[in-house]
Every structure is written in C-alpha cells, then in structure tokens.
Write a protein that holds these residues in place. Structure first.
Motif, PDB file in Angstrom:
ATOM      1  N   ILE A 138      13.455 -13.902 -27.488  1.00 21.02           N
ATOM      2  CA  ILE A 138      14.351 -14.446 -26.465  1.00 21.02           C
ATOM      3  C   ILE A 138      15.774 -14.096 -26.874  1.00 21.02           C
ATOM      4  O   ILE A 138      16.212 -14.413 -27.979  1.00 21.02           O
ATOM      5  CB  ILE A 138      14.172 -15.969 -26.311  1.00 21.02           C
TER       6      ILE A 138
ATOM      7  N   MET B 147      14.101 -12.035 -22.174  1.00 19.55           N
ATOM      8  CA  MET B 147      12.894 -12.219 -22.976  1.00 19.55           C
ATOM      9  C   MET B 147      12.119 -10.914 -23.039  1.00 19.55           C
ATOM     10  O   MET B 147      12.007 -10.189 -22.052  1.00 19.55           O
ATOM     11  CB  MET B 147      12.001 -13.312 -22.389  1.00 19.55           C
TER      12      MET B 147
ATOM     13  N   VAL C 191      20.337 -14.725 -20.430  1.00 21.60           N
ATOM     14  CA  VAL C 191      19.188 -15.019 -21.286  1.00 21.60           C
ATOM     15  C   VAL C 191      18.055 -14.078 -20.894  1.00 21.60           C
ATOM     16  O   VAL C 191      17.698 -13.972 -19.723  1.00 21.60           O
ATOM     17  CB  VAL C 191      18.723 -16.482 -21.129  1.00 21.60           C
TER      18      VAL C 191
ATOM     19  N   VAL D 273       7.330 -21.518 -22.580  1.00 23.28           N
ATOM     20  CA  VAL D 273       6.912 -20.236 -23.162  1.00 23.28           C
ATOM     21  C   VAL D 273       5.728 -20.443 -24.100  1.00 23.28           C
ATOM     22  O   VAL D 273       4.736 -19.697 -24.060  1.00 23.28           O
ATOM     23  CB  VAL D 273       8.089 -19.563 -23.905  1.00 23.28           C
TER      24      VAL D 273
ATOM     25  N   PHE E 202      12.661 -14.581 -18.370  1.00 19.77           N
ATOM     26  CA  PHE E 202      12.770 -15.966 -18.813  1.00 19.77           C
ATOM     27  C   PHE E 202      14.016 -16.644 -18.247  1.00 19.77           C
ATOM     28  O   PHE E 202      13.981 -17.796 -17.821  1.00 19.77           O
ATOM     29  CB  PHE E 202      12.807 -15.985 -20.347  1.00 19.77           C
TER      30      PHE E 202
ATOM     31  N   LEU F 161      14.477 -15.911 -31.734  1.00 24.12           N
ATOM     32  CA  LEU F 161      15.705 -16.097 -30.967  1.00 24.12           C
ATOM     33  C   LEU F 161      16.721 -15.108 -31.520  1.00 24.12           C
ATOM     34  O   LEU F 161      17.127 -15.198 -32.673  1.00 24.12           O
ATOM     35  CB  LEU F 161      16.218 -17.528 -31.098  1.00 24.12           C
TER      36      LEU F 161
END
Length: 404
Positions: free
Chosen positions: A221, A229, A227, A325, A248, A336
């Motif tokens: 992510i 993914m 944002v 998720v 995402f 992340l």
C-alpha cells in the motif's frame, strides 16, 4: 522478474525455452549450462543450442571459471550471465511534484538517475509527454549518452491504467481521461514504452529488491499524494481484467462522502490523501491556512483540536481500509511504502491496533505489517525492472519471428 520452472508444453517451444533460460540466468546471476537444464527441464542439447543463439546475439556472455578456488576433478564449468551492455533501460515515476528517473544496464545496474521537479501536478497530455522526454534527456546527459541509446522505458504513474494496452482511463497527472498514453509517447520517444500503475511497480520493486524478496503473496500500500495498492499473488502482479484492479484508494468508505480527485465521492483517498487532509483542515480552520502536511502536524502537536480531529479521522479510515484488505486477501504481509512516511498518522501503533480489532478473528497469526520508507527512486527502479522484463520478452519474440 524470474519465470523459472519447467518448460511449458504449449506455444512456441523454442520461444518458451529462450525466455525461461534468460530468466534462469538473470535470477542466478551466473550459472552453468548443465544447471540451466536442471532448472528448466530443457535437454542439455537444447540449452546448448539456445545459449549459443543468445551468445551470438550479445544478450548473454560467458564467465571465466574461477581458477583460484580449490582444484576439483575434471574440467571447470563455464558459467553464463546476462550481458549488461546489451541494453540500456529507463524507469520513470511520475509523481505530483517530480519525475524520478533511473537508467540501468540490462542486468539492472544503475547508470544514471535524476529527479526533475514539476511546476504543476496535473497537465494536458502533450505537456506530460514533453516533460517525460525532458526528464529522460536530462538523465541520459548525466550518464554520458543520448536518449536514442535506450532500448525501452518503464513508466509508472498514479491512476487507473491498462498496462497491456498502455491506456490510461484516469490519472491525477493528466487533465484528460481515456488517454492512449502509449501511442502519445511513441510519437515523442525513440524506443518502446511499457506503462503501468505506479503502485504495481512499487510491488515489483519490493518483490525484487525490498521487503517482498522472500514472499510470493503480499500487498503493498503506497502512501503519497494519494493512496495506491499493488497485489502480488503467487509471485505475479494482479491487475484485474481491465487493468483497474487494486484501487485501494478508491474503495468506498462513506456513502455520498467527501469528493475525491477521481471525481467520485466517498473514496478512502478523499479522507487520507495529502490533498484531502489539507482540504479538510483548511475548510475547518477558519483564517489559518495549512499549505503542507508539516504545518498540519505541527498544529496537531501544539494541541490544535481541529488538526488532531482531521488526522484522527484519517487514521481510523485507514485502519478500516487495512482491515478490509486483510479480510479479502489474507496476505502473508502488508507493506506500507512511500517516500512520505515522515508523518506516522497512517502507520502508528493505533492504526495497527484498530486494524486488528476489525479483522475477522481466527486462531492463526495476523499478517505482518511492515513500514518501508524510501525515496521516489525506488519507484523508478521498479519501473526499470518492468522495462527490463518487457525488453527481454520483445527480444525473445524477435528471435521467434526471425526463425519463422
């Protein structure tokens, strides 16, 4: 990057053999012919014939036996490796404020890199194409060569991208929608361009160089202006039927909620993206204006209730998204990743604790959550790795066409 394993019984056997042999050599670094045969299931005679072709084409080269090691019986085995000088490949990451570029040889060794600032984050198609060429020219100049020396370009940008068609449905970097970016770039660049969503290329970079090296099922992510993914399943990037999977940031978390930069409402990104946090803070703060996340975080640290409220809502929204998720994919790990990990509102212990509360509980360990803070050049390295894969595939196809 590797596609090692037994030779497929379908399609062009010779083409499959060339591809798998190149991939096995690349994965191993250097490897003897007999070991290639064992890894691929291709007969030693066929391995010898195919590697002779690849040697003749200049794609691989022989490695002299190590005569300094302990003497063994018999003739020392000559190993093969990818010939770095065979191709130069560029990787670019188009971000909101910069274009990051890296140029590598065919092995993946960096030859030059450059970060070029952008005056504006969103621009018309012709301007974006011109900026991409400009970034490439700057980087080539630093490396002591010209753009015509490139064999291919891997390009990552945010948005909904059909990698196979090199088509962009929507991107925060483009003013237009439904853009044939591959065709537009073909008109201004002298080599093939291979396009993908930037988060997919981060996942590729993590799989090749980063926290996903020992794992074939994980989620990346990305936390940037928006944002994103990337999903890796059985060692491969999952893109979806239209190339729009893994969005995402555009999963819905609030019915008729905040306006997202994609044009819809209620997206997760509209609550946790950089622009969303500043927008909410400036709507609520009255006369005080926040022009950066740093300003917003300093206000929260100094006890500003409004700033704390904005960041707290983002934290809870993001934790809910992470829980979803886990519930959908059940990955081995979640990474992340991003260059803007200075601020911990989206990966603090509170976020992980809330995510764990909202995950469906079974008597098994939850996925590991890893924080990977790195600069934009790793995105570009992922794009370069994608370019190397695609140039390799095209080269193999050229062999097949020449033999037909």
């Amino acid at each position: 990057m590797a596609r090692s394993g037994k030779l497929s019984s379908t399609g062009d056997q010779r083409e499959n053999g060339r591809q798998q042999i190149l991939d096995v050599i690349r994965t191993a670094g250097h490897i003897a012919r007999i070991d290639i045969a064992k890894a691929t299931g291709v007969s030693p005679a066929t391995v010898t014939a195919i590697t002779a072709e690849l040697l003749s084409a200049g794609l691989i080269e022989e490695v002299a036996p190590d005569t300094t090691s302990e003497i063994r019986r018999g003739r020392p085995r000559v190993a093969l490796k990818i010939r770095g000088a065979a191709h130069r490949i560029a990787g670019l990451k188009v971000a909101h404020h910069t274009i990051s570029t890296v140029i590598t040889d065919f092995v993946g060794k960096e030859l030059a890199s450059h970060e070029m600032p952008l005056i504006k984050g969103r621009m018309p198609l012709p301007e974006l194409c011109a900026q991409i060429r400009r970034a490439l020219e700057f980087t080539c100049q630093k490396g002591g060569f010209v753009i015509e020396d490139l064999s291919g370009v891997g390009l990552g940008l945010a948005g909904m991208v059909d990698a196979e068609r090199k088509f962009v449905y929507w991107s925060s970097s483009l003013e237009e929608r439904n853009v044939d970016l591959g065709q537009a770039l073909a008109e201004v660049l002298p080599c093939p361009v291979f396009l993908d969503n930037d988060a997919n290329l981060v996942a590729k970079a993590e799989h090749l160089f980063g926290e996903g090296r020992t794992c074939d099922n994980f989620i990346v992510i990305t936390i940037e202006h928006g944002v994103g993914m990337g999903i890796v399943i059985d060692g491969k990037i999952y893109r979806g039927k239209r190339g729009c999977g893994a969005e995402f940031g555009h999963t819905k978390v609030h019915l008729e909620g905040a306006l997202c930069q994609c044009g819809q409402r209620g997206c997760l990104e509209a609550y946790v993206g950089d622009y969303a946090l500043l927008r909410e803070a400036n709507i609520s703060s009255g006369n005080e204006r926040h022009t950066s996340l740093l300003s917003l975080f300093k206000a929260a640290e100094n006890g500003d209730a409004m700033a704390r409220s904005v960041l707290d809502r983002a934290r809870r929204m993001f934790a809910m998204g992470l829980a979803n998720v886990v519930n959908i994919f059940d990955p081995s790990k979640i990474i992340l990743a991003g260059a803007r990990m200075t601020f911990d509102h989206l990966y603090s212990d509170k976020v992980i604790e809330e995510m764990q509360q909202w995950v469906v509980h079974v008597d098994a360990p939850l996925p590991e959550v890893i924080i990977h803070d790195w600069g934009d050049l790793m995105w570009a390295n992922g794009a370069a790795a994608y370019g190397i894969e695609e140039v390799t595939s095209q080269t193999v196809k050229e062999f097949a066409n020449a033999a037909a």
